[in-house]
Design a protein around this motif. Structure first.
Motif, mmCIF file in Angstrom:
data_model
loop_
_atom_site.group_PDB
_atom_site.id
_atom_site.type_symbol
_atom_site.label_atom_id
_atom_site.label_comp_id
_atom_site.label_asym_id
_atom_site.label_seq_id
_atom_site.Cartn_x
_atom_site.Cartn_y
_atom_site.Cartn_z
ATOM 1 N N THR A 215 0.875 -1.178 0.000
ATOM 2 C CA THR A 215 0.000 0.000 0.000
ATOM 3 C C THR A 215 0.908 1.223 0.000
ATOM 4 O O THR A 215 1.546 1.534 1.011
ATOM 5 C CB THR A 215 -0.911 0.008 1.242
ATOM 6 O OG1 THR A 215 -1.585 -1.241 1.326
ATOM 7 C CG2 THR A 215 -1.921 1.138 1.179
ATOM 8 N N LYS A 217 0.448 4.366 0.015
ATOM 9 C CA LYS A 217 0.138 5.449 0.964
ATOM 10 C C LYS A 217 0.804 5.197 2.316
ATOM 11 O O LYS A 217 1.332 6.118 2.934
ATOM 12 C CB LYS A 217 -1.379 5.577 1.139
ATOM 13 C CG LYS A 217 -1.785 6.734 2.048
ATOM 14 C CD LYS A 217 -3.284 6.822 2.220
ATOM 15 C CE LYS A 217 -3.692 7.997 3.099
ATOM 16 N NZ LYS A 217 -3.064 8.006 4.419
ATOM 17 N N LYS A 218 0.807 3.930 2.761
ATOM 18 C CA LYS A 218 1.442 3.608 4.040
ATOM 19 C C LYS A 218 2.942 3.852 3.980
ATOM 20 O O LYS A 218 3.551 4.313 4.939
ATOM 21 C CB LYS A 218 1.174 2.138 4.412
ATOM 22 C CG LYS A 218 -0.219 1.886 4.958
ATOM 23 C CD LYS A 218 -0.347 0.461 5.466
ATOM 24 C CE LYS A 218 -1.747 0.207 6.008
ATOM 25 N NZ LYS A 218 -1.915 -1.195 6.435
ATOM 26 N N VAL A 220 4.404 6.063 2.080
ATOM 27 C CA VAL A 220 4.557 7.528 2.084
ATOM 28 C C VAL A 220 4.430 8.071 3.510
ATOM 29 O O VAL A 220 5.219 8.905 3.958
ATOM 30 C CB VAL A 220 3.519 8.191 1.152
ATOM 31 C CG1 VAL A 220 3.522 9.713 1.322
ATOM 32 C CG2 VAL A 220 3.793 7.819 -0.293
ATOM 33 N N ASP A 221 3.414 7.581 4.235
ATOM 34 C CA ASP A 221 3.183 8.049 5.608
ATOM 35 C C ASP A 221 4.372 7.755 6.509
ATOM 36 O O ASP A 221 4.817 8.610 7.275
ATOM 37 C CB ASP A 221 1.921 7.379 6.191
ATOM 38 C CG ASP A 221 0.637 7.874 5.532
ATOM 39 O OD1 ASP A 221 0.713 8.921 4.836
ATOM 40 O OD2 ASP A 221 -0.408 7.225 5.684
ATOM 41 N N LYS A 232 7.430 2.413 -4.653
ATOM 42 C CA LYS A 232 6.391 1.402 -4.816
ATOM 43 C C LYS A 232 7.005 0.026 -4.574
ATOM 44 O O LYS A 232 8.192 -0.190 -4.798
ATOM 45 C CB LYS A 232 5.783 1.489 -6.214
ATOM 46 C CG LYS A 232 5.004 2.782 -6.408
ATOM 47 C CD LYS A 232 3.998 2.660 -7.521
ATOM 48 C CE LYS A 232 3.055 3.854 -7.510
ATOM 49 N NZ LYS A 232 2.109 3.834 -8.612
#
Length: 425
Positions: A215, A217-218, A220-221, A232
């Motif tokens: 994922t 987004k995770k 990135v966070d 990725k």
């Protein structure tokens, strides 16, 4: 009295290859709990599966059902009993309670004092509750487990400079490279283990942290929290040429990096040292990568040496924690025994009420001249006599002493008042 039984295998009894086979995913846990819930011989159950252990805690309806649970594990995990039976431990009653308290308090962890185990136990309990697999006994037991784990962490030094598998992994990287300040790290997976690893790596001033996760987004966070870089998951192979250390903790069921992929990357990086720390179960990194020159793979079991030195340092605090836990086991045992007292008191009340009711009816049948008011007064008086007669025995049963064998007194009471016979009648 209800039995409490725990069957499991952990890092002390089973190598990582076997633990992988016995490990339950979230979906497998829910499916397994559903099967146990339908079993008439199992009243309550909970399944706890992490990198280092798989354990089934349950309350049988009768007997101990140990063989049935071992067969159940064999069927669910499609593994022959002969492959894992010798690695299992079976704890019953106080031993099971003690073991669970120790696990949640991180006394049974590979790294004593590691913080995330309590969260994992809570999650296992949440799954059991949400799937209606636990009941009165396990609910009470798990809440006591959380209480003692918090007390141990708060009142002992066992959690000081809290170490974990992630910390041990960073220590190992330190030993391989001696100076991490010039090294780049790629994290495969963005969960709690990865986040802990990042914190330890930052304290060692690593040059760069790259996070790859399915994922994005995770990734990135997590990268954002520590000024790192997110890539990725599909870019992990290309990224190998730019990093020195890979720490992998995904929930994948197959290898996320293979020998072939790493061979290609090693050519591009001119065979500079590449260091893999695999803290996932099942393993993420193909062990064959060790065959490649200047590529080194370490899994959870390889971290034991670092872990053992931490255990030694925490010895004194462990002794104190064990004392708290043993006290908690005694208290929980008293509560369990009180559960057995309640039915006896209820049966005693019912027997006495039944006797006075029968005798009162006999007497009143010969006293036809009495008014309804007089009849009610006699009924109240006879019931009051019954209540007063058993008041002291009930008080005695309820006020359990610290050094008293309550099962003995319960047995004597049931025989003295012939309760078991009257219940059968």
């Amino acid at each position: 009295m209800a039995k409490i039984i725990l069957i499991g295998a952990n890092h002390k009894t089973a190598p990582v290859a076997l633990r992988e086979k016995l490990s339950f995913s979230s979906e497998e846990t829910i499916a397994a709990l559903e099967i146990l819930k339908q079993d008439k011989d199992i009243k309550e159950s909970l399944i706890f599966s992490t990198c280092n252990r798989t354990e089934i805690l349950y309350i049988p309806e009768k007997g101990d059902q140990v063989d049935k649970i071992i067969e159940f594990i064999s069927r669910q995990k499609k593994i022959d009993i002969s492959e894992f039976k010798s690695s299992l431990y079976v704890y019953k009653e106080d031993e099971a309670i003690l073991h669970l308290f120790k696990v949640a308090s991180s006394l049974d962890s590979m790294v004593v004092g590691e913080p995330q185990i309590l969260g994992q136990v809570k999650q296992a309990y949440r799954v059991a509750v949400s799937n209606n697999a636990s009941g009165v006994l396990l609910n009470r037991m798990m809440h006591k487990t959380f209480n003692i784990a918090k007390k141990v962490r708060k009142e002992t030094g066992i959690g000081d400079n809290a170490v974990s598998i992630s910390y041990a992994a960073t220590e190992l990287a330190n030993k391989i490279f001696s100076d991490l300040s010039q090294k780049s790290v790629m994290l495969l997976g963005a969960g709690e283990m990865a986040e802990l690893a990042v914190e330890h790596l930052i304290s060692n001033n690593v040059r760069q942290i790259i996070v790859a996760n399915r994922t994005f987004k995770k990734a990135v966070d997590l990268a954002g929290k520590f000024n790192g870089k997110a890539v990725k998951f599909e870019e992990r192979e290309d990224t190998l040429q730019d990093v020195d250390i890979i720490i992998s903790s995904t929930g994948a069921t197959d290898y996320v990096l293979t020998e072939t992929q790493v061979k290609k990357a090693m050519k591009k990086r001119h065979h500079n040292t590449l260091f893999f720390i695999d803290i996932a179960v099942p393993r993420d990194i193909d062990p064959k990568i060790n065959n490649i020159s200047n590529a080194y793979v370490y899994d959870i079991d390889d971290l034991k040496n670092i872990v053992e030195s931490n255990i030694e340092q925490r010895g004194k605090e462990t002794v104190k924690a064990e004392r708290y836990i043993e006290e908690a086991v005694v208290k929980f045992r008293k509560w369990l025994e009180s559960l057995a007292i309640v039915p006896t008191i209820k049966a005693l009340n019912e027997k006495m009420s039944s006797i006075v009711d029968i005798e009162c009816k006999k007497t009143l049948s010969n006293l036809k001249h009495l008014s309804q008011e007089d009849i009610n007064a006699i009924k109240r008086m006879t019931q009051a006599i019954a209540t007063r007669t058993i008041h002291d025995p009930i008080l005695f049963l309820r006020n359990t002493g610290d050094h008293r064998d309550d099962s003995l007194y319960l047995n004597v009471t049931r025989q003295l008042f012939n309760i078991d016979k009257s219940e059968k009648e």
